[in-house]
Design a protein around this motif. Structure first.
Motif, PDB file in Angstrom:
ATOM      1  N   UNK A 121       0.844  -1.192   0.000  1.00  0.00           N
ATOM      2  CA  UNK A 121       0.000   0.000   0.000  1.00  0.00           C
ATOM      3  C   UNK A 121       0.884   1.249   0.000  1.00  0.00           C
ATOM      4  N   UNK A 122       0.809   2.026  -1.103  1.00  0.00           N
ATOM      5  CA  UNK A 122       1.498   3.324  -1.157  1.00  0.00           C
ATOM      6  C   UNK A 122       0.567   4.359  -0.537  1.00  0.00           C
ATOM      7  N   UNK A 123       0.966   4.898   0.595  1.00  0.00           N
ATOM      8  CA  UNK A 123       0.070   5.800   1.316  1.00  0.00           C
ATOM      9  C   UNK A 123       0.127   7.207   0.729  1.00  0.00           C
ATOM     10  N   UNK A 124      -0.986   7.926   0.844  1.00  0.00           N
ATOM     11  CA  UNK A 124      -0.963   9.350   0.554  1.00  0.00           C
ATOM     12  C   UNK A 124      -1.694  10.077   1.680  1.00  0.00           C
ATOM     13  N   UNK A 125      -1.721  11.419   1.609  1.00  0.00           N
ATOM     14  CA  UNK A 125      -2.261  12.205   2.725  1.00  0.00           C
ATOM     15  C   UNK A 125      -3.671  11.758   3.113  1.00  0.00           C
ATOM     16  N   UNK A 126      -4.477  11.341   2.112  1.00  0.00           N
ATOM     17  CA  UNK A 126      -5.851  10.949   2.394  1.00  0.00           C
ATOM     18  C   UNK A 126      -5.933   9.767   3.345  1.00  0.00           C
ATOM     19  N   UNK A 127      -4.863   8.961   3.402  1.00  0.00           N
ATOM     20  CA  UNK A 127      -4.899   7.774   4.247  1.00  0.00           C
ATOM     21  C   UNK A 127      -4.750   8.097   5.727  1.00  0.00           C
ATOM     22  N   UNK A 128      -4.540   9.375   6.044  1.00  0.00           N
ATOM     23  CA  UNK A 128      -4.526   9.762   7.449  1.00  0.00           C
ATOM     24  C   UNK A 128      -5.933   9.664   8.037  1.00  0.00           C
ATOM     25  N   UNK A 129      -6.953   9.597   7.164  1.00  0.00           N
ATOM     26  CA  UNK A 129      -8.324   9.334   7.604  1.00  0.00           C
ATOM     27  C   UNK A 129      -8.421   7.853   7.963  1.00  0.00           C
ATOM     28  N   UNK A 130      -8.676   7.548   9.246  1.00  0.00           N
ATOM     29  CA  UNK A 130      -8.574   6.150   9.676  1.00  0.00           C
ATOM     30  C   UNK A 130      -9.491   5.196   8.903  1.00  0.00           C
ATOM     31  N   UNK A 131     -10.660   5.695   8.530  1.00  0.00           N
ATOM     32  CA  UNK A 131     -11.584   4.831   7.816  1.00  0.00           C
ATOM     33  C   UNK A 131     -11.041   4.477   6.424  1.00  0.00           C
ATOM     34  N   UNK A 132     -10.506   5.518   5.751  1.00  0.00           N
ATOM     35  CA  UNK A 132      -9.949   5.302   4.429  1.00  0.00           C
ATOM     36  C   UNK A 132      -8.710   4.418   4.523  1.00  0.00           C
ATOM     37  N   UNK A 133      -7.898   4.673   5.552  1.00  0.00           N
ATOM     38  CA  UNK A 133      -6.697   3.862   5.734  1.00  0.00           C
ATOM     39  C   UNK A 133      -7.074   2.391   5.845  1.00  0.00           C
ATOM     40  N   UNK A 134      -8.066   2.108   6.696  1.00  0.00           N
ATOM     41  CA  UNK A 134      -8.418   0.711   6.918  1.00  0.00           C
ATOM     42  C   UNK A 134      -8.970   0.087   5.643  1.00  0.00           C
ATOM     43  N   UNK A 135      -9.778   0.852   4.906  1.00  0.00           N
ATOM     44  CA  UNK A 135     -10.368   0.221   3.725  1.00  0.00           C
ATOM     45  C   UNK A 135      -9.286  -0.016   2.667  1.00  0.00           C
ATOM     46  N   UNK A 136      -8.281   0.880   2.565  1.00  0.00           N
ATOM     47  CA  UNK A 136      -7.171   0.623   1.648  1.00  0.00           C
ATOM     48  C   UNK A 136      -6.317  -0.544   2.136  1.00  0.00           C
ATOM     49  N   UNK A 137      -6.107  -0.597   3.444  1.00  0.00           N
ATOM     50  CA  UNK A 137      -5.301  -1.694   3.996  1.00  0.00           C
ATOM     51  C   UNK A 137      -5.967  -3.038   3.698  1.00  0.00           C
TER      52      UNK A 137
END
Lengths: 79, 836
Positions: free
Chosen positions: B63-79
């Protein structure tokens, strides 16, 4: 109330980084380092500038506040 | 959009890499819990991470993270999306927020589904929220042993590194490790980049750049094709200038003018295709140009396998942008506006809006969002809509009634009711046109409903209906929906189903199939309140037939609704089948406000199968996902839990629940009927209770009437009351509501010898404890699985329970059989004939 910080990094930075980092004053020292002076409103803004320097690979040498005003507490923090 | 797909691919290098076995071999065989690659930009972190991964026989969740992934919900769904590429068997795990229950579920599921796996999170330094760090900390503490976490970051993350280090669970690669040795520098400069440098020059460049990978690569580009290599090296080594500035200027100077201009122009783009580059630069040969840049190693990173999307190396892009911004601010603005136009023409509003804003054209950005609004709302792209609205300057939003109304909606979804009202007032002050006025009233009705203000809800909804034109189906549908919900909350079920039925028809006419199907889920719930599971089933089945084709954000919810009715009918296998389908469809097929329902229905199925502990656990998980304020809470989860507690004899817990109930006037009929069951269980069914039950029967709300007759029958141990409940309930599709009462109910049913309904129900399996050794039927089921070759996690998965619950079951079984190992339990069970 803004606080002014002096940030010294290794190498001579070109002028265009001044605007990139949010309009810092930039002085190239004779010892091959650059001192950036930033007036920031809060710590978050300072950390933003430091992250910007980190992101272009600049090596941080020193950071201290240069405020003249009241109190001497935490005036200078050297690394 | 390329965004998500490219996020989940480790970058595939097109050129040869300098082998770095001295780094990757350090933890090739002995893989720790956390691999931390921490160094400033340009040190080759991502590259060394991919090199290490190739030494591993492990699945990779990248997973290449970007600033949007600081949103925990978005982070988890990308993870989870990344993990699902590595372990396809993994279910979707998501919630309104990554709660502990969700993470426990994810970890348990990984325990069972994942083989040796590395979760690689690149650019972790962009994460600046404690919530995401908490998620990662939880994973570090709880991931199964075969799963390792690898982070590449420019700054040490606030994770418990010291603890991991002390336990030997941390392997680190830091700047000092990553620096290219003179030998590695020679290999990069001479063998990979094709410059012919003498060892002394290599050493000088390595010293001047301090082994910095990006610096060496730039030096190679600057040196390539020069005859005066010695002079170049000496001049560079003797300069104080920042390495990046010195070399980049050199590299750019050595490029033909059109290449230099192309680089500066396209650096404003985060990601690009040849076509997009054409649009921004005004050229027509960007494809050739990109090929040239790639061959020349000019920091172009391919993002997909088809070679369509690229980006520049971040460090290089930053340096180019800084130059552009300082030298030619007008040109920069023009380029961003051109990028905005291209993205807008290609329907990529999400990308167009930030470019319009950076290009200084906030008005254009606002227009783009207004244009995209209906589509985004129709397709329920809620997250994107929120992001776009938040990016717009507030004063621009304030000038538009539609944007202000939409912004009010975003405040509603986070429960900021005052914020909603302020934005609606703003919208009111600039609105023109009844269609927009109707929409504002729709949202005012939302606020009133969230405040539990029933008359306000109805008033605003009626005003919206008056304002909406005959063809303004969306507002009509929404307003009728509120009136239907208000009637439901008031207990006026006949009005509720008729009005809400009209809402469904309006949404159908609006072409809003997703919301039409979503509203059908609600309408089904109303028919259940009416005591008509059969009608609810008909609606769900019809809607599911209509939802064929693309998976919609409400398809899963329909399956869950149907599963609930099937469960009530007693068709438990079919119910479980639909629950499984809903789970496989994942969160994309379920609205956030409905996510808790899956667990409620699963709880019901487990209860029907006699596993009351697991049923209670499912309700806890439902509670964690429950979002109040969307629908009248006619079947409150705490009351459901109290019913399970009563059934499993935990009367203290049920009493605790009863004590916490506040004002009796606020209690739902479901609450009262739960209190009634508690009274029966405590043998204190008195005249007050009977009077209350008579009142509920007289009020005539179908579902509650059947339920009240059942409680009355149990209280008076009266077959006649039961007969009445059966006549009303069984033809409408009720079965489990009777059978879940267990032995007292079967005893009453047995006494109704003349009733065909009673005889029919008694043919169904009844929840009761197994006679042998006091094992429950669920425990016998577990025991049978313990006798197989399946591992613990596999058994847990098959039973739809967590490993923890399985552990509880096995503990109970061991105690009851007086053994302490699995083989001993199986032996003892065989002796007792329990496995026959």
């Amino acid at each position: 109330m803004k606080t002014t910080y002096a940030i010294r990094v290794a190498g001579h930075l070109d002028d265009h980084w001044s605007g990139w980092l949010g309009g810092l004053a930039l002085v190239r020292n004779s010892d091959g380092t650059t001192t950036l002076t930033a007036a920031v409103t809060d710590q978050a803004q300072l950390h933003g500038i430091l992250a910007g320097l980190r992101d272009v690979g600049a090596t941080l040498l020193e950071l201290h506040s240069v405020d003249q005003g009241s109190g001497g507490q935490g005036r200078s923090k050297r690394s | 959009m390329p965004v998500l797909r490219t996020k989940l691919h480790p970058p595939a290098p097109r050129r040869r890499l300098v082998p770095r076995a001295r780094l990757t071999d350090r933890f090739r065989d002995d893989v720790p819990r956390l691999v931390l690659v921490s160094a400033p930009a340009g040190f080759g972190k991502t590259t060394v991470l991919t090199q290490w991964l190739t030494t591993q026989q492990r699945a990779v969740a990248w997973l290449s993270l970007d600033e949007g992934d600081a949103d925990p919900r978005r982070f988890l769904s990308h993870l989870v999306a990344a993990l699902r590429t590595a372990c396809p068997g993994l279910a979707d795990h998501d919630g309104p927020a990554p709660s502990e229950a969700v993470l426990v579920g994810l970890v348990n599921d990984l325990d069972v589904t994942a083989g040796p796996t590395v979760i690689a999170l690149d650019d972790y330094h962009v994460i600046d929220t404690a919530e995401v760090h908490d998620v990662v900390t939880f994973l570090l503490g709880n991931l199964p042993p075969q799963v390792t976490l690898a982070l590449a970051t420019r700054a040490d993350p606030p994770l418990p590194l010291a603890r991991l280090r002390a336990r030997g669970e941390l392997a680190e690669l830091r700047a000092a490790d990553l620096r290219f040795s003179p030998a590695e520098a020679g290999e990069l400069l001479n063998d990979v980049m094709g410059v012919r440098l003498e060892p002394a020059h290599v050493a000088a460049l390595d010293a001047r750049t301090e082994g910095w990978a990006a610096g060496l690569q730039l030096a190679a580009l600057a040196a390539r094709g020069r005859d005066d290599l010695g002079e170049f090296v000496d001049a560079f080594a003797g300069s104080h200038r920042f390495v990046l500035d010195y070399l980049l200027e050199d590299v750019l100077r050595s490029q033909p003018g059109d290449v230099r201009e192309f680089l500066l122009d396209t650096a404003v783009l985060d990601e690009f295709t040849a076509e997009l580059c054409d649009a921004v630069t005004g050229r027509t040969d960007s494809r050739l140009m990109l090929g040239t840049l790639e061959r020349a190693n000019l920091f172009v990173v391919p993002l997909d396998e088809r070679g369509q999307w690229f980006r520049y190396h971040h460090l290089f892009a930053d340096a180019l942008r800084a130059q552009l911004a300082a030298g030619q601010p007008d040109r920069k603005a023009r380029l961003h506006r051109a990028a905005a136009s291209w993205y807008a023409d290609h329907g990529m509003t999400a990308e167009a809006v930030p470019h319009a804003l950076t290009g200084g054209d906030a008005g254009r950005a606002a227009d783009l969002v207004v244009l995209a609004l209906p589509g985004l709302q129709r397709q329920r792209h809620d997250h994107l809509l929120r992001t776009l609205l938040q990016a717009l300057p507030a004063d621009v939003v304030r000038r538009s009634a539609r944007l202000s109304t939409a912004l009010a909606w975003t405040r509603l979804s986070v429960g900021d009711l005052d914020g909603v009202r302020e934005w609606l007032d703003t919208a009111d002050s600039v609105v023109s046109g009844d269609e927009d006025r109707a929409m504002i009233e729709v949202y005012r009705a939302s606020v009133a409903q969230a405040r539990d203000d029933r008359s306000g809800t109805a008033e605003h909804a009626r005003r919206a209906l008056d304002l909406a034109g005959p063809d303004d189906h969306f507002s009509r549908g929404a307003a009728a929906g509120f009136l239907g919900l208000a009637a439901w909350a008031d207990g006026d079920l006949p009005t509720a189903v008729v009005t809400f039925g009209e809402a469904v028809t309006s949404l159908h006419r609006a072409g809003n199939i997703t919301d039409e199907l979503g509203a059908t889920v609600v309408l089904g719930g109303m028919w259940l309140s009416c005591g008509r599971p059969d009608e609810a089933r008909r609606l769900y089945e019809k809607a599911l037939a209509r939802s064929a084709g693309p998976v919609r954000s409400t398809t899963g919810d329909l399956h869950v609704g149907l599963a609930d009715v099937l469960r009530e009918h007693g068709e438990l296998d079919a119910a479980e089948e639909h629950l499984r389908t809903a789970r496989e469809l994942g969160d994309a097929a379920s609205l956030m406000e409905n996510r808790h329902r899956w667990w409620i229905v699963m709880s019901g199925v487990l209860r029907a199968r006699g596993d009351l502990d697991a049923a209670a656990e499912m309700l806890d998980r439902a509670q964690a996902l429950y979002l109040p304020g969307y629908f009248p809470d006619v079947r409150p989860i705490p009351a459901l839990k109290a019913r399970v507690d009563i059934a499993r004899g935990r009367l203290d817990d049920a009493r605790e629940w009863a004590r916490e109930r506040g004002d009796p006037a606020q209690l739902t009929e479901f609450d009262h009927l739960t209190l009634g069951r508690l009274a029966v269980a405590e043998h204190r069914a008195d005249d007050d209770l009977l009077k209350l039950l008579d009142g509920i029967v007289a009020a005539g709300r179908g579902g509650s009437v059947v339920d009240a007759l059942i409680v009355r029958a149990l209280a008076r141990r009266s077959p006649d009351d039961l007969d009445e409940a059966l006549d009303l309930g069984v033809p409408a599709g009720y079965a489990r509501i009777f059978l879940d009462e267990g032995p007292p109910m079967t005893e009453l049913l047995g006494r109704l010898t003349g009733s065909s309904h009673a005889a029919g129900l008694l043919r169904q399996p009844v929840a009761r404890a197994a006679a042998t050794e006091g094992l429950s039927s669920r425990e016998v089921e577990v025991l049978r699985l313990l006798a197989t070759e399946l591992t613990g996690p596999e058994i847990a998965r098959r039973l739809f329970v967590s490993v923890n619950t399985l552990r509880t079951h096995t503990k109970h079984i061991f105690t009851k059989l007086d053994v302490n190992t699995r083989p001993a339990a199986v032996r003892r069970a065989t002796e007792l004939g329990l496995l026959a």
